[in-house]
Design a protein around this motif. Sequence first.
Motif, PDB file in Angstrom:
ATOM      1  N   ARG A  37     -11.411  -3.905 -43.034  1.00  0.00           N
ATOM      2  CA  ARG A  37     -12.571  -3.020 -42.918  1.00  0.00           C
ATOM      3  C   ARG A  37     -12.440  -1.824 -43.858  1.00  0.00           C
ATOM      4  N   LEU A  38     -11.252  -1.242 -43.903  1.00  0.00           N
ATOM      5  CA  LEU A  38     -11.061  -0.103 -44.794  1.00  0.00           C
ATOM      6  C   LEU A  38     -11.242  -0.506 -46.253  1.00  0.00           C
ATOM      7  N   GLY A  39     -10.785  -1.697 -46.606  1.00  0.00           N
ATOM      8  CA  GLY A  39     -10.977  -2.182 -47.973  1.00  0.00           C
ATOM      9  C   GLY A  39     -12.449  -2.387 -48.296  1.00  0.00           C
ATOM     10  N   ALA A  40     -13.199  -2.926 -47.345  1.00  0.00           N
ATOM     11  CA  ALA A  40     -14.632  -3.133 -47.568  1.00  0.00           C
ATOM     12  C   ALA A  40     -15.357  -1.804 -47.716  1.00  0.00           C
ATOM     13  N   ILE A  41     -14.984  -0.825 -46.899  1.00  0.00           N
ATOM     14  CA  ILE A  41     -15.616   0.495 -47.004  1.00  0.00           C
ATOM     15  C   ILE A  41     -15.268   1.153 -48.327  1.00  0.00           C
ATOM     16  N   VAL A  46     -16.780   2.860 -53.801  1.00  0.00           N
ATOM     17  CA  VAL A  46     -16.591   2.811 -55.259  1.00  0.00           C
ATOM     18  C   VAL A  46     -17.852   2.290 -55.942  1.00  0.00           C
ATOM     19  N   THR A  47     -18.471   1.281 -55.359  1.00  0.00           N
ATOM     20  CA  THR A  47     -19.700   0.732 -55.940  1.00  0.00           C
ATOM     21  C   THR A  47     -20.808   1.782 -55.934  1.00  0.00           C
TER      22      THR A  47
END
Length: 56
Positions: A37-41, A46-47
């Motif tokens: 989840r933290l990686g997706a956030i 960044v995007t």
Amino acid sequence: MMAAEMNRLEQAARVSMSGFQDAEPPPARRSSHLPLRLGAIALLAVTALTAAWQLF
């Protein structure tokens, strides 16, 4: 219907249903996908920052 009658009806219902188990499923285990989840956030952040930087 008076409160005393409602209480007696509720108690009778509980007694009559005491042989049955609750129909609710057991609570779901919480999976530990916190790093995902933290990686997706972080990827979304960044995007969004990259898109905002390109606009200005």
